[in-house]
Write a protein that holds these residues in place. Structure first.
Motif, PDB file in Angstrom:
ATOM      1  N   VAL A   1      66.127  11.697  22.092  1.00  0.00           N
ATOM      2  CA  VAL A   1      66.099  12.560  23.271  1.00  0.00           C
ATOM      3  C   VAL A   1      66.277  11.696  24.525  1.00  0.00           C
ATOM      4  N   PHE A   2      67.209  12.109  25.361  1.00  0.00           N
ATOM      5  CA  PHE A   2      67.507  11.385  26.594  1.00  0.00           C
ATOM      6  C   PHE A   2      67.310  12.317  27.791  1.00  0.00           C
ATOM      7  N   PRO A   3      67.353  11.786  29.011  1.00  0.00           N
ATOM      8  CA  PRO A   3      67.281  12.653  30.196  1.00  0.00           C
ATOM      9  C   PRO A   3      68.440  13.644  30.219  1.00  0.00           C
ATOM     10  N   MET A   4      68.353  14.612  31.092  1.00  0.00           N
ATOM     11  CA  MET A   4      69.383  15.640  31.209  1.00  0.00           C
ATOM     12  C   MET A   4      70.715  15.042  31.633  1.00  0.00           C
ATOM     13  N   SER A   5      71.781  15.503  31.009  1.00  0.00           N
ATOM     14  CA  SER A   5      73.128  15.085  31.380  1.00  0.00           C
ATOM     15  C   SER A   5      73.583  15.861  32.621  1.00  0.00           C
ATOM     16  N   PHE A   6      74.730  15.460  33.161  1.00  0.00           N
ATOM     17  CA  PHE A   6      75.290  16.195  34.304  1.00  0.00           C
ATOM     18  C   PHE A   6      75.599  17.636  33.905  1.00  0.00           C
ATOM     19  N   ASP A   7      76.052  17.832  32.679  1.00  0.00           N
ATOM     20  CA  ASP A   7      76.332  19.173  32.178  1.00  0.00           C
ATOM     21  C   ASP A   7      75.069  20.028  32.211  1.00  0.00           C
ATOM     22  N   GLU A   8      73.957  19.478  31.741  1.00  0.00           N
ATOM     23  CA  GLU A   8      72.687  20.212  31.753  1.00  0.00           C
ATOM     24  C   GLU A   8      72.193  20.408  33.183  1.00  0.00           C
ATOM     25  N   PHE A   9      72.475  19.444  34.042  1.00  0.00           N
ATOM     26  CA  PHE A   9      72.105  19.555  35.453  1.00  0.00           C
ATOM     27  C   PHE A   9      72.808  20.748  36.092  1.00  0.00           C
ATOM     28  N   LEU A  10      74.090  20.937  35.770  1.00  0.00           N
ATOM     29  CA  LEU A  10      74.833  22.080  36.291  1.00  0.00           C
ATOM     30  C   LEU A  10      74.239  23.391  35.773  1.00  0.00           C
ATOM     31  N   LEU A  11      73.833  23.411  34.507  1.00  0.00           N
ATOM     32  CA  LEU A  11      73.200  24.602  33.957  1.00  0.00           C
ATOM     33  C   LEU A  11      71.906  24.912  34.696  1.00  0.00           C
ATOM     34  N   ALA A  12      71.124  23.873  34.956  1.00  0.00           N
ATOM     35  CA  ALA A  12      69.851  24.066  35.655  1.00  0.00           C
ATOM     36  C   ALA A  12      70.079  24.599  37.067  1.00  0.00           C
ATOM     37  N   ARG A  13      71.183  24.181  37.683  1.00  0.00           N
ATOM     38  CA  ARG A  13      71.509  24.649  39.035  1.00  0.00           C
ATOM     39  C   ARG A  13      72.224  26.006  39.005  1.00  0.00           C
ATOM     40  N   GLU A  14      72.423  26.535  37.806  1.00  0.00           N
ATOM     41  CA  GLU A  14      73.103  27.819  37.613  1.00  0.00           C
ATOM     42  C   GLU A  14      74.524  27.803  38.169  1.00  0.00           C
ATOM     43  N   GLU A  15      75.144  26.650  38.065  1.00  0.00           N
ATOM     44  CA  GLU A  15      76.543  26.511  38.490  1.00  0.00           C
ATOM     45  C   GLU A  15      77.438  26.730  37.275  1.00  0.00           C
TER      46      GLU A  15
ATOM     47  N   TRP B   1      80.119  28.658  36.721  1.00  0.00           N
ATOM     48  CA  TRP B   1      81.577  28.675  36.885  1.00  0.00           C
ATOM     49  C   TRP B   1      82.121  27.260  37.033  1.00  0.00           C
ATOM     50  N   LEU B   2      81.461  26.453  37.866  1.00  0.00           N
ATOM     51  CA  LEU B   2      81.907  25.077  38.054  1.00  0.00           C
ATOM     52  C   LEU B   2      81.781  24.282  36.755  1.00  0.00           C
ATOM     53  N   ARG B   3      80.724  24.534  36.001  1.00  0.00           N
ATOM     54  CA  ARG B   3      80.557  23.844  34.715  1.00  0.00           C
ATOM     55  C   ARG B   3      81.704  24.194  33.782  1.00  0.00           C
ATOM     56  N   GLU B   4      82.084  25.457  33.758  1.00  0.00           N
ATOM     57  CA  GLU B   4      83.184  25.892  32.888  1.00  0.00           C
ATOM     58  C   GLU B   4      84.493  25.223  33.294  1.00  0.00           C
ATOM     59  N   GLN B   5      84.714  25.070  34.611  1.00  0.00           N
ATOM     60  CA  GLN B   5      85.919  24.386  35.072  1.00  0.00           C
ATOM     61  C   GLN B   5      85.926  22.926  34.622  1.00  0.00           C
ATOM     62  N   LEU B   6      84.759  22.327  34.635  1.00  0.00           N
ATOM     63  CA  LEU B   6      84.656  20.919  34.260  1.00  0.00           C
ATOM     64  C   LEU B   6      84.892  20.701  32.769  1.00  0.00           C
ATOM     65  N   ILE B   7      84.255  21.510  31.927  1.00  0.00           N
ATOM     66  CA  ILE B   7      84.361  21.273  30.487  1.00  0.00           C
ATOM     67  C   ILE B   7      85.698  21.728  29.910  1.00  0.00           C
ATOM     68  N   THR B   8      86.434  22.574  30.651  1.00  0.00           N
ATOM     69  CA  THR B   8      87.750  23.019  30.164  1.00  0.00           C
ATOM     70  C   THR B   8      88.898  22.264  30.838  1.00  0.00           C
ATOM     71  N   TYR B   9      88.564  21.330  31.712  1.00  0.00           N
ATOM     72  CA  TYR B   9      89.613  20.593  32.436  1.00  0.00           C
ATOM     73  C   TYR B   9      90.423  19.718  31.477  1.00  0.00           C
TER      74      TYR B   9
END
Length: 319
Positions: free
Chosen positions: A144-158, A160-168
């Motif tokens: 178990v590691f600290p939260m990734s940037f992806d999880e950080f975006l989820l926590a911030r409820e971003e 749409w931006l997360r989807e743009q990032l992971i599908t880029y």
């Protein structure tokens, strides 16, 4: 907050070959919270025992008699423990009762229908200091590691931006606004880091500096732990290395800089201790002339990285 680790727990839980699971990681990375989230999301009856509060159970685990162990756990919980998949036994802070690690084998062999998760910090040191047979092939491990940037975006409820990032896809063109917004969020992540409590506090009240106080408390906790796994005369060396490390992140490690007045072997051993405590991570040089890359690894040439980028930035600012 959503954690990807919960998905890993679900895959473990549904596996046909499920074994007791040992979650490893540094303090405050979210091991216990993730287990509670997983149990809640899957409507499991959670039976949680904090073994730091019941260290006297170590001699019970040492007997390796599961019937007696379960009775003692029920005595602590003050309720019966069903041995089926509607329940989840969570042995937290298992480092306080080292013999519980050996007993996990018998949970697997004698109560296979009861899901068991154990979690703790500094487990590698516990294993090195105790002489008992580990249940090889009878348990599973999950890092178990600290939260990734992806999880950080989820926590911030971003979302749409997360989807743009992971599908880029490389070569695609992004709207300038998308790039700018993600750049600002990445900057925020680099400052905040991924320690769950810090992230939660930063989101709750970004104008308050309480989240930085939590970061400082985590760093202090790491330093307080030095005395638990280092000999008294080595604690000072660990503190030197820990204080100087942020200025060496991403560079080839030079012992003479990290602790100029200490012998090289003492500095090397102290770095190994911090690595074992999972406070820092080492990446090794490799000639990369074949597969696997590890076969060409140079143990003497490596770089160090801190566990969490937010803690790194705070520590760098202080030094």
């Amino acid at each position: 907050m959503q954690r990807k680790i919960v998905t890993s727990l679900y895959e473990w839980f549904k596996s046909d070959t499920r074994k007791p699971l040992v979650m490893q990681g540094a303090r405050q990375v979210g091991k216990s919270t993730s287990v509670r989230m997983f149990a809640k999301e899957n409507n499991l009856n959670l039976f949680e025992v904090n073994l730091e509060k019941y260290s006297e159970l170590d001699h019970v685990f040492a007997t390796l008699k599961i019937d007696n162990i379960l009775r003692q756990i029920e005595g602590v919980l003050k309720r019966p423990l069903p041995e089926d998949s509607s329940s989840l036994l969570f042995l937290d802070e298992i480092q306080a009762t080292p013999h519980a690690l050996a007993a996990l084998r018998y949970f697997y062999e004698e109560t296979p229908n009861l899901p068991v998760i154990a979690a703790g910090s500094l487990l590698d040191f516990v294993l090195a200091d105790h002489e008992f047979s580990m249940p090889v092939g009878r348990i599973e491990y999950l890092q178990v590691f600290p939260m990734s940037f992806d999880e950080f975006l989820l926590a911030r409820e971003e979302h749409w931006l997360r989807e743009q990032l992971i599908t880029y896809k490389i070569g695609s063109t992004w709207p300038i606004a998308t790039h700018d917004q993600l750049s600002l969020l990445l900057r925020d992540y680099m400052i905040t880091g991924g320690m769950p409590e810090v992230v939660a506090q930063r989101i709750k009240n970004s104008k308050s500096l309480k989240w930085q106080q939590i970061q400082e408390n985590i760093i202090q906790t790491f330093q307080d732990d030095f005395a638990k796994y280092a000999k008294k005369h080595r604690v000072g060396v660990l503190r030197q290395i820990f204080d100087r490390l942020p200025q060496q992140i991403g560079r080839k490690v030079k012992y003479s800089y990290l602790a100029p007045n200490e012998r090289a072997e003492h500095v090397r051993d102290s770095i190994l201790l911090l690595d074992k405590a999972r406070i820092l991570l080492r990446t090794f040089h490799t000639d990369a002339s074949g597969i696997p890359l590890k076969a060409q690894k140079d143990e003497n040439t490596f770089k160090c990285f801190m566990l969490d980028v937010g803690l790194y930035n705070l520590d760098l600012a202080k030094n």
